[in-house]
Design a protein around this motif. Structure first.
Motif, PDB file in Angstrom:
ATOM      1  N   GLN A   1       0.832  -1.203   0.000  1.00  0.00           N
ATOM      2  CA  GLN A   1       0.000   0.000   0.000  1.00  0.00           C
ATOM      3  C   GLN A   1       0.864   1.249   0.000  1.00  0.00           C
TER       4      GLN A   1
ATOM      5  N   ALA B   1     -11.244   2.875  -6.790  1.00  0.00           N
ATOM      6  CA  ALA B   1     -11.241   3.240  -5.362  1.00  0.00           C
ATOM      7  C   ALA B   1     -12.126   2.282  -4.570  1.00  0.00           C
ATOM      8  N   GLY B   2     -13.274   1.952  -5.155  1.00  0.00           N
ATOM      9  CA  GLY B   2     -14.157   0.980  -4.504  1.00  0.00           C
ATOM     10  C   GLY B   2     -13.450  -0.358  -4.339  1.00  0.00           C
TER      11      GLY B   2
ATOM     12  N   TYR C   1     -10.300  -0.854  -4.110  1.00  0.00           N
ATOM     13  CA  TYR C   1      -9.270  -0.707  -3.087  1.00  0.00           C
ATOM     14  C   TYR C   1      -9.881  -0.916  -1.698  1.00  0.00           C
ATOM     15  N   VAL C   2     -11.042  -0.324  -1.526  1.00  0.00           N
ATOM     16  CA  VAL C   2     -11.702  -0.489  -0.216  1.00  0.00           C
ATOM     17  C   VAL C   2     -11.928  -1.977   0.074  1.00  0.00           C
ATOM     18  N   LEU C   3     -12.402  -2.689  -0.984  1.00  0.00           N
ATOM     19  CA  LEU C   3     -12.677  -4.104  -0.818  1.00  0.00           C
ATOM     20  C   LEU C   3     -11.383  -4.899  -0.643  1.00  0.00           C
TER      21      LEU C   3
ATOM     22  N   PHE D   1      -9.032  -4.001   1.283  1.00  0.00           N
ATOM     23  CA  PHE D   1      -8.527  -3.601   2.603  1.00  0.00           C
ATOM     24  C   PHE D   1      -7.509  -2.480   2.505  1.00  0.00           C
TER      25      PHE D   1
ATOM     26  N   GLU E   1      -8.082   1.117   2.624  1.00  0.00           N
ATOM     27  CA  GLU E   1      -8.978   2.265   2.712  1.00  0.00           C
ATOM     28  C   GLU E   1      -8.248   3.578   2.454  1.00  0.00           C
TER      29      GLU E   1
ATOM     30  N   ALA F   1      -7.673   4.068  -1.117  1.00  0.00           N
ATOM     31  CA  ALA F   1      -8.932   4.393  -1.788  1.00  0.00           C
ATOM     32  C   ALA F   1      -9.253   5.863  -1.621  1.00  0.00           C
ATOM     33  N   VAL F   2      -9.095   6.365  -0.377  1.00  0.00           N
ATOM     34  CA  VAL F   2      -9.387   7.777  -0.142  1.00  0.00           C
ATOM     35  C   VAL F   2      -8.427   8.656  -0.937  1.00  0.00           C
TER      36      VAL F   2
ATOM     37  N   ASP G   1      -5.741  -1.730  11.591  1.00  0.00           N
ATOM     38  CA  ASP G   1      -6.423  -0.640  10.900  1.00  0.00           C
ATOM     39  C   ASP G   1      -5.425  -0.021   9.931  1.00  0.00           C
ATOM     40  N   SER G   2      -5.723  -0.122   8.660  1.00  0.00           N
ATOM     41  CA  SER G   2      -4.722   0.256   7.653  1.00  0.00           C
ATOM     42  C   SER G   2      -4.373   1.741   7.703  1.00  0.00           C
TER      43      SER G   2
END
Lengths: 648, 101, 168
Positions: free
Chosen positions: B60, C43-44, C46-48, C50, C52, C55-56, C127-128
């Motif tokens: 990430q 982005a969606g 990315y959320v899926l 994990f 976040e 994605a933001v 929590d990422s």
């Protein structure tokens, strides 16, 4: 003669060479000057020639009756024989040097007036300078080879000057004819030189003059050299170029075809006189006599003012050659000098008449031949000065007492008198014909002057004719003064004055009073006769055409030549062309085969190589098109191939 | 949770599509869009593979930095596009062949 | 099929179809809009997956930043020319060839690789967003600072490059 030279050698040499090279410098200046300032040559050329004349005067003063001046340098060596160039100045050549430079100077300054407005002044004055240089080269050269070189240069400059108005076809033809006639004589000259070299191993005049025995080869050599003289001095039978040469500008006629170049032959005769054997001299005398008679009679019938003078020149030259042949080269030289002055003066005066009439013609737009005496008449009142000059120089030509021509003619007649001997022989005939020539000379001179200046006034006389400009009058005046007796000797009835004394190498010929008296009375008689028949013209086409010599040439030389040319042309066409054509066809076939081979084989290979190279080039070039996206494509393409390669 | 291969297929498709756009489009802005698409395909792969290693966060982080670089690239690229447009009066990269030999 | 997997395939479809449409679209402006759809769908995803924070960042930076810049660029370049916004194609054959071959290659490689397909994908233990914040300030502080400088330089560079004022 003094044993040691009484002059400063350095100064003397400087003068001699400046006299020689200043005309050449004038030639160079005339050529190099820009077209824009071409009028300047009308000042520079006479000025340089004046300097040359002064230098020549110093030379003459220094060498006159002194030890002859010689100087030689080696020119080149061929097969063990060394050829030299050198200067040989004795009385004859020093005198000639002054005469040539003086007349050239006068003619140059005369030309400044006469040729004003000519578009080709540069070439004209340049060639005048070049001519003078070449003429002086003949005069002072110490060996015959050098003389021959300058002899040819003189012929060339004469060619250029006769054909100065090259747009006139007659002038161009006359120039060519003069050149060719001279060539004919020069062939003889050249053969003579070869004979000389073969026997004497030297061209040097001094070396040649020391061997005095008369040999048969000398006869041959001298006669061959005389051939050159015949050509250059317009002797019979090679004289017909001289009247034609009158197509050139009148000052040129005065300088070249009256005073100097044609006299070069006589000068050469005097210079190589020692070569001539008695037999050769008889031949020379005969030629001169024939020429003198022929020219004198032909002059009687001419209508062109310049042609009369030209034939008169031929006649006088014949007279000089006759004198030389009669064993009196000094008399010939004396006549040469006096003739140079008065004939140049006559030509310049004739030029003045032509010039004046031309100007009048241009103003009135009234077409006529300004040189034809039948159109002239009664110009005495319009051109009093020219008339006076004409009278003086014409009297000198006719040999009237108190003029220079009388004295020099006297010298010739005296030498002939001695030469003919006491017993009757063919020489008496020649002696007699000399008197006939003298008589005829008076007749045509009188006729010329009378029909131009006296006589009835023709329509041309009513034109607004003015005297020539000062630049033309001064040279005429100088020459007219030089036509008086004073130039030859202080005594107007005794020719053995200052010039003759210097020219004479022995004291054999002396003044004969009886000859002077006979000559004078004969001339006066002729004058009276001429006055009686004044205004009448001998209308003889034979005389007008100078005894058809030209026509004879046409029949004897030209026609066979043309026929020969035609025959050779025909053989050329039939035989040689045939062979050539066959060869050409064979060559064509070979060439075609070779060409096919070349196209198909060699060119094919080359073309294919070129196409291959081009293909490779354009293929590699297509990667380099400057297109970013294609770069990307090819990069990706390579990456994909690389990945596939690794995967497999 | 979701099959990894599905993410990867999408990434492969997006990358290929971006490549086609980069090669085919005649407009420079469209080319830039294609590049963004390819960057996003790579980002997607980074994020996807990060799922395989729950304890680490490097994937990430890398994607984050790729976004940063993409931002810079887009800004500078667009500035260049505008400048080139002013200079050549065209936004067609094919017509600009200054790179030619 | 639960809602999550529906969402996943919906986003996948949206991203793929918008990217596919982007190949054929001729209008730059519509292309930019399609790209926004594609990026938002990503982005969606990315959320899926994990991620976040990514994605933001994707939504903020791409949809909010880059696309705005791109649209400004479109407006600026088309305003001067006055030409219609039609984009022509070229090298269609080469482009298709490269794209298809790359796609085929990747699909082949992915489908051949079975190792990660069997591996379970676990719910992350942390929590990422929190983790990224800590890591940025600790482990990745150097790249983070360099990234900031890079952005600054890109900002200045872009401004200088695009400016019409000539440098003295």
């Amino acid at each position: 003669m003094a044993a040691t030279p009484s002059y400063d050698t350095a100064v003397f040499m400087a003068c001699a060479f400046s006299a020689l090279f200043l005309p050449l410098f004038s030639f160079a200046v005339s050529l190099l000057i820009s077209e824009k300032y071409s009028w300047l040559v009308t000042f520079t050329s006479p000025f340089l020639l004046l300097l040359s004349t002064l230098a020549a005067g110093v030379v003459l003063y220094s060498t006159w009756n002194q030890q002859p001046f010689t100087m030689t340098w080696n020119w080149f060596t061929v097969a063990g024989s060394t050829f030299a160039v050198g200067v040989f100045l004795n009385n004859i050549s020093a005198l000639m040097l002054l005469v040539v430079t003086l007349i050239s100077f006068l003619v140059n300054s005369y030309s400044a007036g006469y040729m004003a407005g000519d578009p080709d002044l540069k070439r004209y004055f340049g060639m005048l300078g070049f001519f003078t240089f070449s003429m002086l080269g003949i005069v002072i050269a110490d060996n015959l080879l050098l003389v021959f070189v300058f002899w040819e240069l003189v012929g060339f400059s004469s060619f250029m000057l006769i054909g100065h108005w090259k747009e006139k076809s007659k002038a161009a033809d006359a120039a060519k004819r003069a050149f060719i006639f001279n060539r004919v004589g020069d062939v003889g000259f050249l053969i003579g030189l070869m004979i000389l070299w073969a026997h004497a191993e030297s061209f040097n005049l001094i070396t040649l003059s020391t061997s005095s025995e008369a040999l048969s080869w000398k006869t041959a050599a001298s006669l061959c050299i005389f051939c050159g003289v015949i050509g250059k001095s317009a002797q019979f039978p090679l004289f017909s170029w001289l009247p034609d040469a009158m197509e050139g500008p009148t000052p040129v006629s005065a300088l070249i075809h009256a005073a100097t170049m044609v006299a070069a032959g006589v000068f050469l005769l005097a210079r190589v006189y020692f070569l001539f054997t008695p037999f050769a001299l008889d031949f020379v005398a005969l030629t001169g006599c024939i020429t003198a008679l022929l020219g004198a009679f032909a002059a009687l019938a001419q209508n062109d003012i310049k042609k009369i003078l030209a034939y008169s020149t031929i006649s006088q030259l014949g007279f000089m050659v006759l004198a030389a042949g009669a064993g009196a080269p000094e008399a010939a030289m004396l006549h040469l000098v006096t003739h140079a002055f008065f004939k140049a003066c006559l030509f310049l005066a004739a030029g003045a008449v032509i010039h004046a009439l031309h100007q009048a013609q241009n103003q009135s737009h009234f077409p006529f031949d300004a040189q034809d005496i039948r159109h002239l008449g009664g110009l005495r009142k319009k051109l009093p000065f020219t008339f006076f000059v004409f009278i003086v120089s014409g009297s000198a030509l006719s040999g009237l007492p108190f003029f220079s021509g009388f004295l020099s003619k006297d010298a010739i007649l005296a030498s002939l008198m001695v030469w003919k001997g006491t017993g009757f022989s063919w020489r008496w005939l020649i002696f007699g014909s000399a008197f006939v020539v003298s008589f005829t000379t008076v007749l045509y001179t009188f006729r010329l002057i009378w029909s131009v200046f006296q006589g009835e006034e023709k329509s041309t006389a009513h034109l607004s004719i003015t005297e020539p400009p000062l630049s033309m009058r001064v040279p005429m005046t100088v020459l007219a003064i030089a036509s008086l007796w004073i130039i030859v000797s202080p005594n107007p009835f005794d020719f053995s004055g200052w010039i003759y004394g210097g020219l004479r190498s022995n004291s054999e010929y002396l003044h004969i009073s009886a000859i002077s008296i006979a000559s004078a009375s004969w001339v006066l008689l002729a004058l009276a006769f001429a006055y009686l028949i004044k205004g009448r013209t001998i209308r003889s086409s034979m005389l007008l055409n100078a005894f058809y010599v030209n026509s004879i040439y046409k029949i004897v030389v030209e026609r066979p030549l043309f026929q020969l040319a035609e025959i050779t042309a025909r053989t050329d066409k039939k035989l040689i062309d045939g062979i050539l054509h066959t060869a050409a066809y064979a060559q064509l076939i070979i060439a075609n085969v070779a060409g096919w081979f070349d196209r198909a084989m060699i060119d094919g290979v080359v073309d294919d190589a070129a196409i291959l190279a081009k293909g490779v080039g354009s293929f590699t070039r297509s990667f380099q098109g400057g297109k970013i996206q294609l770069y990307i494509f090819w990069a990706i393409f390579a990456v994909i191939i690389f990945i596939i390669w690794t995967l497999l | 949770m979701f099959p990894i291969a599905h993410f990867l297929y999408l990434g492969a498709f997006l990358f290929s599509a971006g490549l086609v756009i980069v090669i085919v489009k005649k407009n420079m802005i469209m080319v830039l869009l294609g590049i963004e698409l390819m960057l996003n395909a790579s980002n997607l792969n980074l994020v996807t593979f990060n799922q395989l290693y729950p304890d680490s966060i490097q994937g990430q982080m890398f994607a984050l930095f790729v976004i940063i670089v993409a931002v810079s690239e887009a800004a500078v690229g667009l500035a260049i596009v505008i400048k080139v447009y002013h200079y050549y009066q065209t936004s067609v990269p094919d017509e600009i062949n200054e790179l030619k030999d | 099929m639960n809602i999550a997997s529906f969402m996943f395939y919906f986003f996948e479809f949206a991203a793929a179809s918008s990217a596919f449409a982007l190949i054929f679209i001729r209008n730059v402006f519509y292309g930019a809009l399609l790209l926004i759809i594609c990026l938002l769908a990503l982005a969606g995803i990315y959320v899926l997956a994990f991620a976040e924070f990514i994605a933001v960042a994707q939504i903020l930076v791409y949809a909010g930043g880059i696309l705005v810049v791109i649209i400004f660029g479109i407006m600026l370049t088309t305003k001067i020319s006055g030409k219609p916004l039609v984009v022509e194609h070229m090298y269609e054959l080469s482009g298709t060839l490269a794209g298809l071959s790359l796609l085929a290659l990747l699909i082949y490689v992915i489908s051949r690789e079975t190792s990660f397909a069997e591996r379970a994908v676990y719910q992350q233990q942390y929590d990422s967003v929190n983790r990224i914040g800590i890591d940025l300030m600790s482990e990745f502080v150097m790249p983070f600072e360099i990234g900031g400088i890079l952005l600054l330089i890109a900002l200045i560079g872009a401004a200088v490059t695009a400016s019409t004022i000539k440098s003295k």
